[in-house]
Design an enzyme around this catalytic site. Structure first.
Site, short mmCIF file in Angstrom:
data_model
loop_
_atom_site.label_atom_id
_atom_site.label_comp_id
_atom_site.label_asym_id
_atom_site.label_seq_id
_atom_site.Cartn_x
_atom_site.Cartn_y
_atom_site.Cartn_z
N THR A 152 -4.25 -0.38 7.12
CA THR A 152 -3.11 -0.49 8.03
C THR A 152 -3.56 -0.04 9.42
OG1 THR A 152 -2.29 1.64 7.19
CG2 THR A 152 -1.30 -0.36 6.29
N LYS A 178 -7.79 3.61 1.66
CA LYS A 178 -7.21 3.47 2.99
C LYS A 178 -6.32 4.68 3.23
CE LYS A 178 -3.69 2.14 4.20
NZ LYS A 178 -2.51 2.90 4.75
N THR A 189 -4.06 10.31 -1.77
CA THR A 189 -3.90 9.83 -0.40
C THR A 189 -3.10 8.55 -0.43
OG1 THR A 189 -5.05 9.20 1.60
CG2 THR A 189 -6.09 8.62 -0.48
N GLU A 275 -4.98 8.91 12.37
CA GLU A 275 -4.46 8.08 13.46
C GLU A 275 -4.70 8.75 14.81
OE1 GLU A 275 -0.94 5.55 11.26
OE2 GLU A 275 -0.42 7.46 12.17
#
EC number: 2.3.1.35
Length: 402
Positions: A152, A178, A189, A275
């Site tokens: 993503t 991911k 996760t 992120e």
């Protein structure tokens, strides 16, 4: 590649273990890149999983948990990104089951041998026409495109392949995952998969996965948030031909070590690819009263927004580490704590030491930062991984759906 010892564990180029096939396809859940795929074993494989503790557990996660728990065996897993199929009510559950049935029909296997994994935006209905078309286009190949199709906001695929020798048989373990945001696991996760050709019973694999997750995926944090879709799943199809592994097998410790290396590497990859992150942060705690408290303090320090911002700004503000330690319920010698950053001691006996501020600030600009904490309260230890908090994190999450 040649192995020099029965107990050697070697990292090698990404490859699927014996009997595994995969494929990926673009169905339009995300623009301009593959967003769906599957992984298939030519024989049913022993299976284990751990799942999010979020109360709004997504339909595909629930379905996979139910499927694996029923007999600890699966043969395929179908994955998609761009849509989490979460918080969609009864229709979400029906869509997850439909994915399972369509894939089973295409592969000519029992639906109870198919797991489902989804990730992406929460609360949007799954476009089933696209999903069905995608499954019908999937083939059985040696492609590693699935490692990209599940991403993503990740900046790159996260993969590892290890080879070792078990009972004089070459065994391969390959993992991929991911995860970049909404990472503060209480199980695993966002999505993680490990496949191996080793022979091991499903119940033994489940026990090993649970223990190893506590030491790896449960010790990472990016932003303090736990996804509705978190899941880690393992398949072991036994095609390596070794004796079925358990604690009595002399090579079981070798397999356990290799398995932990796979999960540790994937956990570190996720932490470092948080992120907007620019740095991987590792916190090592020693002198803890027990291992549980060592793990608790390590994760509290690496998860503190003040510590994360300090690291982003390359500011040797060790007081932020101290406050993070003090907020826990762990045993601490409040007059005997030691703190070091990248090998330079900043705190001794809970007070500042003389150190080169410019040297520490320069080291905080490195792509990897290590914080060492000695609680002086026992002989146990703990480790956790995370990342810094950057402006880009806010930018990414302020417009995640657009």
């Amino acid at each position: 590649m040649q192995m020099t010892s029965e107990n050697s564990i070697l990292t090698t180029k990404f490859a699927w273990p014996l009997g595994y096939y995969s494929d990926s396809v673009h169905v339009g859940l995300k623009p301009n890149q593959d967003d769906m795929g599957w992984l298939y074993s030519k024989v049913p494989a022993a299976a284990a999983g751990v799942y999010t503790t979020n109360q709004f557990q997504a339909a595909p996660t629930k379905l996979t948990k139910q499927t694996i728990n029923s007999h600890h065996q699966i043969q395929a897993v179908v994955m998609n990104s761009g849509n989490a199929n979460s918080c969609n009510g009864p229709s979400g559950w029906a869509d997850a089951m439909t994915m399972q049935k369509i894939a089973a029909k295409k592969l000519a296997i029992d639906p109870n041998l198919v797991a489902i994994a989804s990730t992406g935006v929460i609360g949007e209905p799954l476009p089933m026409a696209k999903i069905q078309a995608g499954i019908n286009h999937l083939a059985l190949s040696q492609s590693k495109g699935i490692t990209k199709a599940i991403l993503t906001t990740d900046t790159h695929p996260k993969t590892i392949t290890l080879k070792c020798v078990i009972n004089n048989r070459p065994v391969t373990l390959t993992g991929f995952c991911k995860g970049s945001g909404m990472i503060h696991p209480n199980m695993a996760t966002m999505l993680g998969f490990v496949v191996t050709d080793a022979a091991i019973e499903g119940s033994q694999l489940q026990k090993l996965l649970r223990t190893t997750v506590d030491e790896t995926f449960n010790q990472i944090t990016v932003d303090g948030d736990t996804s509705t879709n978190d899941m880690v799943m393992v398949m072991a199809n036994g095609l390596a031909g070794n004796e079925s592994l358990n604690e009595t097998n002399e090579d079981y410790p070798t397999f356990v070590t290799a398995f932990k290396q796979v999960l540790t590497k994937l956990a570190q990859e996720i932490a470092g690819d948080g992120e907007g992150a620019s740095k991987l942060v590792e916190v090592n705690v020693t002198g803890a009263y027990n291992h549980t408290e060592g793990q608790q303090v390590a994760k509290a320090v690496v998860g503190s927004n003040l510590v994360k911002a300090m690291i982003f700004g390359a500011d040797a503000n060790w007081g932020r580490v101290m406050q993070a330690i003090g907020q826990t319920t762990a045993h601490v010698d409040v007059n005997g704590v030691r703190v070091a950053i990248n090998g330079t001691q900043l705190v001794k006996n809970s007070v500042a030491t003389e150190f080169d501020e410019a040297k520490v600030a320069a080291s905080l600009k490195n792509s990897q930062v290590t914080i060492e904490v000695d609680l002086n309260a026992g002989s146990a230890a703990g480790t956790a991984w995370g990342c810094d908090l950057t402006y880009k994190y806010v930018q990414i999450n302020a417009s995640y759906r657009s």
